[in-house]
Design a protein around this motif. Sequence first.
Motif, PDB file in Angstrom:
ATOM      1  N   GLY A 369      -7.613   8.999   7.667  1.00 44.64           N
ATOM      2  CA  GLY A 369      -6.611   9.845   7.023  1.00 44.64           C
ATOM      3  C   GLY A 369      -6.518   9.643   5.526  1.00 44.64           C
ATOM      4  N   THR A 370      -7.291   8.659   4.996  1.00 47.37           N
ATOM      5  CA  THR A 370      -7.344   8.463   3.547  1.00 47.37           C
ATOM      6  C   THR A 370      -8.203   9.556   2.928  1.00 47.37           C
ATOM      7  OG1 THR A 370      -7.162   6.064   3.809  1.00 47.37           O
ATOM      8  CG2 THR A 370      -7.954   6.882   1.683  1.00 47.37           C
ATOM      9  N   VAL A 371      -7.640  10.302   2.010  1.00 47.57           N
ATOM     10  CA  VAL A 371      -8.341  11.428   1.392  1.00 47.57           C
ATOM     11  C   VAL A 371      -8.128  11.391  -0.118  1.00 47.57           C
ATOM     12  CG1 VAL A 371      -8.513  13.959   1.243  1.00 47.57           C
ATOM     13  CG2 VAL A 371      -8.030  12.865   3.450  1.00 47.57           C
ATOM     14  N   TYR A 372      -9.213  11.599  -0.849  1.00 45.87           N
ATOM     15  CA  TYR A 372      -9.133  11.737  -2.305  1.00 45.87           C
ATOM     16  C   TYR A 372      -9.638  13.121  -2.693  1.00 45.87           C
ATOM     17  CZ  TYR A 372      -8.570   6.650  -2.572  1.00 45.87           C
ATOM     18  OH  TYR A 372      -8.118   5.362  -2.436  1.00 45.87           O
ATOM     19  N   ILE A 373      -8.870  13.793  -3.539  1.00 47.32           N
ATOM     20  CA  ILE A 373      -9.264  15.110  -4.054  1.00 47.32           C
ATOM     21  C   ILE A 373      -9.323  15.027  -5.573  1.00 47.32           C
ATOM     22  CG2 ILE A 373      -8.669  17.571  -4.207  1.00 47.32           C
ATOM     23  CD1 ILE A 373      -7.087  17.211  -1.595  1.00 47.32           C
ATOM     24  N   GLY A 374     -10.457  15.423  -6.135  1.00 49.92           N
ATOM     25  CA  GLY A 374     -10.593  15.465  -7.585  1.00 49.92           C
ATOM     26  C   GLY A 374     -10.649  16.906  -8.068  1.00 49.92           C
ATOM     27  N   ILE A 375      -9.971  17.194  -9.165  1.00 55.16           N
ATOM     28  CA  ILE A 375      -9.982  18.553  -9.729  1.00 55.16           C
ATOM     29  C   ILE A 375     -10.267  18.461 -11.219  1.00 55.16           C
ATOM     30  CG2 ILE A 375      -8.670  20.670 -10.135  1.00 55.16           C
ATOM     31  CD1 ILE A 375      -7.029  20.042  -7.656  1.00 55.16           C
ATOM     32  N   ALA A 376     -11.371  19.079 -11.631  1.00 59.75           N
ATOM     33  CA  ALA A 376     -11.780  19.063 -13.036  1.00 59.75           C
ATOM     34  C   ALA A 376     -11.651  20.460 -13.622  1.00 59.75           C
ATOM     35  CB  ALA A 376     -13.230  18.578 -13.155  1.00 59.75           C
ATOM     36  N   LEU A 377     -10.774  20.615 -14.613  1.00 56.40           N
ATOM     37  CA  LEU A 377     -10.613  21.878 -15.336  1.00 56.40           C
ATOM     38  C   LEU A 377     -11.310  21.734 -16.688  1.00 56.40           C
ATOM     39  CD1 LEU A 377      -6.838  22.697 -14.693  1.00 56.40           C
ATOM     40  CD2 LEU A 377      -8.817  23.529 -13.441  1.00 56.40           C
ATOM     41  N   LYS A 378     -12.081  22.715 -17.056  1.00 54.12           N
ATOM     42  CA  LYS A 378     -12.831  22.662 -18.312  1.00 54.12           C
ATOM     43  C   LYS A 378     -11.885  22.421 -19.491  1.00 54.12           C
ATOM     44  CE  LYS A 378     -16.401  25.191 -20.853  1.00 54.12           C
ATOM     45  NZ  LYS A 378     -17.229  26.425 -20.882  1.00 54.12           N
ATOM     46  N   GLY A 379     -12.214  21.388 -20.276  1.00 55.74           N
ATOM     47  CA  GLY A 379     -11.413  21.086 -21.454  1.00 55.74           C
ATOM     48  C   GLY A 379     -10.151  20.297 -21.161  1.00 55.74           C
ATOM     49  N   LYS A 380      -9.961  19.887 -19.892  1.00 53.69           N
ATOM     50  CA  LYS A 380      -8.761  19.139 -19.518  1.00 53.69           C
ATOM     51  C   LYS A 380      -9.148  17.822 -18.848  1.00 53.69           C
ATOM     52  CE  LYS A 380      -5.795  22.296 -20.784  1.00 53.69           C
ATOM     53  NZ  LYS A 380      -4.778  22.061 -21.840  1.00 53.69           N
ATOM     54  N   GLU A 381      -8.221  16.907 -18.828  1.00 53.38           N
ATOM     55  CA  GLU A 381      -8.462  15.634 -18.155  1.00 53.38           C
ATOM     56  C   GLU A 381      -8.510  15.862 -16.644  1.00 53.38           C
ATOM     57  OE1 GLU A 381      -6.307  11.261 -17.557  1.00 53.38           O
ATOM     58  OE2 GLU A 381      -5.419  12.781 -18.885  1.00 53.38           O
ATOM     59  N   THR A 382      -9.499  15.266 -16.007  1.00 55.25           N
ATOM     60  CA  THR A 382      -9.638  15.409 -14.560  1.00 55.25           C
ATOM     61  C   THR A 382      -8.494  14.720 -13.829  1.00 55.25           C
ATOM     62  OG1 THR A 382     -12.040  15.515 -14.732  1.00 55.25           O
ATOM     63  CG2 THR A 382     -11.141  14.948 -12.579  1.00 55.25           C
ATOM     64  N   LYS A 383      -7.959  15.408 -12.819  1.00 60.88           N
ATOM     65  CA  LYS A 383      -6.875  14.863 -12.024  1.00 60.88           C
ATOM     66  C   LYS A 383      -7.396  14.498 -10.630  1.00 60.88           C
ATOM     67  CE  LYS A 383      -3.572  15.771 -15.063  1.00 60.88           C
ATOM     68  NZ  LYS A 383      -2.754  14.711 -15.700  1.00 60.88           N
ATOM     69  N   THR A 384      -6.886  13.394 -10.090  1.00 61.24           N
ATOM     70  CA  THR A 384      -7.222  13.013  -8.718  1.00 61.24           C
ATOM     71  C   THR A 384      -5.944  12.831  -7.923  1.00 61.24           C
ATOM     72  OG1 THR A 384      -7.325  10.679  -9.318  1.00 61.24           O
ATOM     73  CG2 THR A 384      -9.403  11.911  -9.338  1.00 61.24           C
ATOM     74  N   PHE A 385      -6.054  13.084  -6.625  1.00 58.76           N
ATOM     75  CA  PHE A 385      -4.892  13.019  -5.744  1.00 58.76           C
ATOM     76  C   PHE A 385      -5.246  12.240  -4.489  1.00 58.76           C
ATOM     77  CE2 PHE A 385      -4.860  16.861  -8.258  1.00 58.76           C
ATOM     78  CZ  PHE A 385      -3.573  16.900  -8.779  1.00 58.76           C
ATOM     79  N   LEU A 386      -4.374  11.336  -4.103  1.00 59.88           N
ATOM     80  CA  LEU A 386      -4.566  10.536  -2.901  1.00 59.88           C
ATOM     81  C   LEU A 386      -3.649  11.045  -1.792  1.00 59.88           C
ATOM     82  CD1 LEU A 386      -5.472   8.057  -1.221  1.00 59.88           C
ATOM     83  CD2 LEU A 386      -3.664   6.750  -2.395  1.00 59.88           C
ATOM     84  N   LEU A 387      -4.231  11.271  -0.619  1.00 60.54           N
ATOM     85  CA  LEU A 387      -3.469  11.680   0.556  1.00 60.54           C
ATOM     86  C   LEU A 387      -3.628  10.633   1.645  1.00 60.54           C
ATOM     87  CD1 LEU A 387      -4.646  15.404   0.805  1.00 60.54           C
ATOM     88  CD2 LEU A 387      -2.493  14.594  -0.161  1.00 60.54           C
ATOM     89  N   ASN A 388      -2.590  10.451   2.425  1.00 58.33           N
ATOM     90  CA  ASN A 388      -2.647   9.622   3.625  1.00 58.33           C
ATOM     91  C   ASN A 388      -2.180  10.481   4.786  1.00 58.33           C
ATOM     92  OD1 ASN A 388      -3.306   6.808   2.544  1.00 58.33           O
ATOM     93  ND2 ASN A 388      -1.578   7.399   1.257  1.00 58.33           N
ATOM     94  N   LEU A 389      -3.152  11.102   5.437  1.00 57.69           N
ATOM     95  CA  LEU A 389      -2.841  12.088   6.458  1.00 57.69           C
ATOM     96  C   LEU A 389      -2.957  11.493   7.863  1.00 57.69           C
ATOM     97  CD1 LEU A 389      -4.839  15.108   4.973  1.00 57.69           C
ATOM     98  CD2 LEU A 389      -2.423  14.540   4.640  1.00 57.69           C
ATOM     99  N   ALA A 390      -2.233  12.069   8.798  1.00 56.88           N
ATOM    100  CA  ALA A 390      -2.313  11.680  10.204  1.00 56.88           C
ATOM    101  C   ALA A 390      -2.783  12.880  11.014  1.00 56.88           C
ATOM    102  CB  ALA A 390      -0.949  11.198  10.694  1.00 56.88           C
ATOM    103  N   GLY A 391      -3.257  12.606  12.215  1.00 54.09           N
ATOM    104  CA  GLY A 391      -3.688  13.694  13.075  1.00 54.09           C
ATOM    105  C   GLY A 391      -5.142  13.567  13.478  1.00 54.09           C
ATOM    106  N   SER A 392      -5.646  14.617  14.112  1.00 52.46           N
ATOM    107  CA  SER A 392      -7.033  14.624  14.577  1.00 52.46           C
ATOM    108  C   SER A 392      -7.994  14.785  13.401  1.00 52.46           C
ATOM    109  CB  SER A 392      -7.249  15.777  15.560  1.00 52.46           C
ATOM    110  OG  SER A 392      -7.133  17.021  14.886  1.00 52.46           O
ATOM    111  N   ARG A 393      -9.250  14.522  13.674  1.00 41.60           N
ATOM    112  CA  ARG A 393     -10.292  14.688  12.652  1.00 41.60           C
ATOM    113  C   ARG A 393     -10.280  16.109  12.095  1.00 41.60           C
ATOM    114  NH1 ARG A 393     -15.185  12.305  11.316  1.00 41.60           N
ATOM    115  NH2 ARG A 393     -16.877  13.731  10.737  1.00 41.60           N
TER     116      ARG A 393
END
Length: 416
Positions: A369-393
Amino acid sequence: METKTEIIAVGSELLLGQIANTNAQFLSAKLAELGVNVYYHTVVGDNQERLLQAIQTAEKRANIIIFTGGLGPTKDDLTKETLAKALGTELVTDDDAMQYIEDYYERTKRTMSENNKKQALVLQGSKVLKNEYGMAPGMALKKNETIYMMFPGPPSELQPMFTNHGRKYLLEALGEQDKIISRVLRFFGIGESQLETEIDDLIDNQSNPTIAPLAGDGEVTLRLTAKHSEETTAIQLLNETESKIRERAGEYLYGYDQSTIMQELVNVLIKEERTIASAESLTGGLFAEQMTAVKGTSAVLKGGIVCYASEVKEKQLKVKKETLEKDGAVSDQCAKELAENVREIMDSEIGIGFTGEAGPEPMEDKPVGTVYIGIALKGKETKTFLLNLAGSRDSIRKRSVKYGCYYLMKLLNEKS
């Protein structure tokens, strides 16, 4: 008239689990749009005695009883025969239905067996509901202040029959003069219990419009339904209630009615003329697959790379070897590099990267359930997000995609 509706689904196959009762789900949703209250769902097998008992029970607690199934030509299709017995009425042949059945067999050059004539039998004095997609007609009858309606079992027949004929009959039978307008508000990033807490007083004091919460697929929806003789007034009532809800939870509201969070993201990207590319480990291409299902995506989606293996992350997506060795494939830094590098490789304005552990076993000492999402916008600082999800695959993968859409829309809204 206060409506108390019971839906009785007839068919042993439902009790055996061979098919799901999607007809009750469909009818409940459509009746809610009309402001008609559904209080009970009942499922009965192909047995006349038990069906009679179900009818007698329903008559004590409901003034609208809707039957689905059991209108076919075989011996175990007992619905209309049983209801006729319960009401003390006769079954008569409907000439139009009989002609339709005969024409069908002639048109398909097949021989009609005698039992098919049974499908043209209807309750005497009932309103016949035409079946444009099958042979057995539906019926509607009001007796002793109770409305009885019967629909065939196949959803492909029931749904258009209710939409084209049953809905109109019901409104006329209820003497409904008010305009009934519904609006669905779609939320993401907030749980059902939290949303209800935010608007608890609005729900407790609801009358017109009514507010009906519903959770599913990691999202929450609110169905607002307003009644008034003037449509413009009904819409104004909806607007006022929506405005109050927005004051409490507007940051989580992403769309309306049948929209999806992916559709809303594509609309924003098209409007802003921005292109996007995806790098997907955890989600295995699900983000790109869902995006390509939306009309107009070709204008914004450059492409995507499925990078399940670490060597693909390193060789194709240029993730640093030291990142994979030191931080691991499931890490904040890996998500960051996936987003930045796929944006450069695809020459897009936005890059989004997904990595994580969907299970069933933990990886790199990271819990499922550990998930990392990265989002890169041109000309901007890249943001990352951490999720801790539950449930099925499967649930973790689908919700990760939705969170990717949600976080990206938030970033784009901040810029605008």
